[in-house]
Design a protein around this motif. Structure first.
Motif, mmCIF file in Angstrom:
data_model
loop_
_atom_site.group_PDB
_atom_site.id
_atom_site.type_symbol
_atom_site.label_atom_id
_atom_site.label_comp_id
_atom_site.label_asym_id
_atom_site.label_seq_id
_atom_site.Cartn_x
_atom_site.Cartn_y
_atom_site.Cartn_z
ATOM 1 N N PHE A 128 6.072 109.812 82.199
ATOM 2 C CA PHE A 128 6.907 109.645 83.507
ATOM 3 C C PHE A 128 7.903 110.596 83.508
ATOM 4 O O PHE A 128 8.431 111.594 84.310
ATOM 5 C CB PHE A 128 7.446 108.265 83.725
ATOM 6 C CG PHE A 128 7.776 108.081 85.234
ATOM 7 C CD1 PHE A 128 9.301 108.021 85.229
ATOM 8 C CD2 PHE A 128 7.067 107.956 86.531
ATOM 9 C CE1 PHE A 128 9.843 108.080 86.524
ATOM 10 C CE2 PHE A 128 7.628 107.975 87.486
ATOM 11 C CZ PHE A 128 9.130 107.741 87.649
ATOM 12 N N ARG A 129 9.108 110.450 82.492
ATOM 13 C CA ARG A 129 10.222 111.517 82.563
ATOM 14 C C ARG A 129 9.925 112.880 82.247
ATOM 15 O O ARG A 129 10.450 113.722 83.082
ATOM 16 C CB ARG A 129 10.851 110.881 81.492
ATOM 17 C CG ARG A 129 12.353 111.526 81.228
ATOM 18 C CD ARG A 129 13.432 111.519 82.270
ATOM 19 N NE ARG A 129 14.383 112.214 82.167
ATOM 20 C CZ ARG A 129 14.611 113.605 82.878
ATOM 21 N NH1 ARG A 129 13.473 113.985 83.495
ATOM 22 N NH2 ARG A 129 15.705 114.244 82.558
ATOM 23 N N VAL A 130 8.759 113.257 81.413
ATOM 24 C CA VAL A 130 8.227 114.426 81.428
ATOM 25 C C VAL A 130 7.573 115.000 82.491
ATOM 26 O O VAL A 130 8.136 116.295 82.825
ATOM 27 C CB VAL A 130 7.400 114.281 80.134
ATOM 28 C CG1 VAL A 130 6.827 115.858 79.968
ATOM 29 C CG2 VAL A 130 8.192 114.118 78.754
ATOM 30 N N GLY A 131 7.003 114.251 83.256
ATOM 31 C CA GLY A 131 6.321 114.597 84.464
ATOM 32 C C GLY A 131 7.465 115.063 85.230
ATOM 33 O O GLY A 131 7.200 116.344 86.185
ATOM 34 N N LEU A 173 2.374 111.087 82.919
ATOM 35 C CA LEU A 173 2.877 112.476 83.495
ATOM 36 C C LEU A 173 2.195 112.672 84.788
ATOM 37 O O LEU A 173 3.471 113.171 85.643
ATOM 38 C CB LEU A 173 1.834 113.373 82.441
ATOM 39 C CG LEU A 173 2.476 114.761 82.406
ATOM 40 C CD1 LEU A 173 3.691 114.777 81.551
ATOM 41 C CD2 LEU A 173 1.325 115.603 81.484
ATOM 42 N N VAL A 174 1.330 112.217 85.291
ATOM 43 C CA VAL A 174 0.878 112.266 86.661
ATOM 44 C C VAL A 174 1.824 111.486 87.551
ATOM 45 O O VAL A 174 2.306 112.023 88.777
ATOM 46 C CB VAL A 174 -0.429 111.963 86.890
ATOM 47 C CG1 VAL A 174 -0.951 111.736 88.253
ATOM 48 C CG2 VAL A 174 -1.243 112.859 86.063
ATOM 49 N N ARG A 175 2.106 110.095 87.142
ATOM 50 C CA ARG A 175 2.995 109.365 87.757
ATOM 51 C C ARG A 175 4.508 109.897 88.173
ATOM 52 O O ARG A 175 4.979 109.789 89.179
ATOM 53 C CB ARG A 175 2.966 107.916 87.245
ATOM 54 C CG ARG A 175 3.551 106.781 88.408
ATOM 55 C CD ARG A 175 3.296 105.765 87.512
ATOM 56 N NE ARG A 175 4.134 105.211 86.628
ATOM 57 C CZ ARG A 175 5.333 104.913 86.631
ATOM 58 N NH1 ARG A 175 6.115 104.405 87.765
ATOM 59 N NH2 ARG A 175 5.917 104.678 85.411
ATOM 60 N N GLY A 176 4.933 110.677 87.292
ATOM 61 C CA GLY A 176 6.219 111.180 87.257
ATOM 62 C C GLY A 176 6.255 112.350 88.073
ATOM 63 O O GLY A 176 7.311 112.572 88.949
#
Lengths: 161, 139
Positions: A44-47, A128-131
């Protein structure tokens, strides 16, 4: 060039590290869910950061479908070096992204072997997608399913308040 | 040279505000706050127009007797607001655009900093020094 596999190796180690931590602490079922949440939280954070960088120069998106197309093309190419193969939607906030040769699953098998272990390796990508979507203003829930490796489907359900 | 620079989160609270004459800071806070209305209007207006190229740079939001306020919105709905002195007429559009570009680049770097949680106020010294370079020198 070896660049591509660097992330794949790092990701494999990340997953095994998180699960090793949980195993050493002893409690079983409750912590399995926390492992998946930890991985998803990382993604999430990376996204969020990635989206900030990728959309720096592109014009604003017209609507949700435009955003999903961006995720399927530019975002997926930048992260996994290929596009999403199939995007389906019911036009009511649910999108299914199908990747027939998901980069993080290609090393596992070409069929059904190791199918039970696959979800662990998809948690990070779901995050990743959610972030990415949350930073673009769309709150959603992302889940992934695998029926035949290395193809997998990500289901994005947009939460409308 | 800017007199005040503000970064506002998508929920419309300030992530970062810096102004040069420190005595009148509240006035600048107020100016930035009212300019948010204009930003919202521009964002929704472009949506209805259905232009095929929607720009991130919003341009001059509104001029007052003393100041001109410029706006810029990123794809993640973070808004940058620059307030410049009206007497400074030599500032061209291109210069304002390049200031926003620098702001956006620095903001992207802040976002990618693992010690920064999205939604917190911006504490990065690098961001601070970039902003100081763009502001009017304190007399």
């Amino acid at each position: 060039m070896a660049d591509d596999v660097l992330f794949e190796f790092l990701h494999m180690e990340m997953v095994s590290h998180i699960y090793k931590d949980q195993a050493s602490r002893g409690e079983m079922e409750k912590d399995r869910a926390t492992c998946v949440s930890t991985l998803e939280g990382m993604g999430f954070r990376v996204g969020q950061g990635l989206i900030e960088r990728f959309t720096k120069d592109s014009p604003s998106f017209k609507d949700d479908l435009d955003v999903m197309k961006f995720i399927c093309k530019d975002f997926w190419i930048n992260v996994f070096r290929k596009q999403i193969d199939n995007l389906r939607t019911n036009h009511q906030g649910t999108y299914v992204l199908q990747d027939n040769k998901f980069a993080l699953l290609t090393q596992f098998s070409n069929g059904k072997q190791y199918l039970e272990e696959a979800p662990k390796y998809l948690a990070y990508s779901c995050g990743l997608v959610r972030g990415a979507l949350s930073n673009l203003g769309m709150d959603c829930v992302v889940t992934a399913e695998v029926s035949l490796m290395p193809s997998c489907k990500f289901q994005v359900v947009i939460q409308k308040i | 040279m800017a007199v005040c620079i503000a970064v506002i989160a998508k929920e419309n609270y300030p992530l970062y505000i810096r102004s040069v004459p420190i005595q009148n800071e509240l006035k600048f806070h107020y100016t930035v706050h009212t300019s948010l209305d204009v930003v919202e209007e521009k964002i929704s207006a472009v949506g209805k127009a259905m232009a095929d190229q929607r720009e991130l740079y919003l341009g001059l939001l509104y001029p007052t007797e003393d100041y001109k306020v410029y706006g810029y919105v990123t794809n993640s709905k973070v808004k940058f607001v620059i307030v410049v002195d009206s007497s400074n007429t030599s500032l061209r559009d291109n210069e304002i655009r390049s200031m926003f570009r620098k702001l956006h680049n620095s903001f992207t770097d802040v976002m990618c900093n693992p010690f920064y949680n999205p939604g917190d106020t911006i504490q990065s010294k690098a961001f601070d020094s970039m902003v100081t370079a763009m502001m009017v020198q304190a007399s």
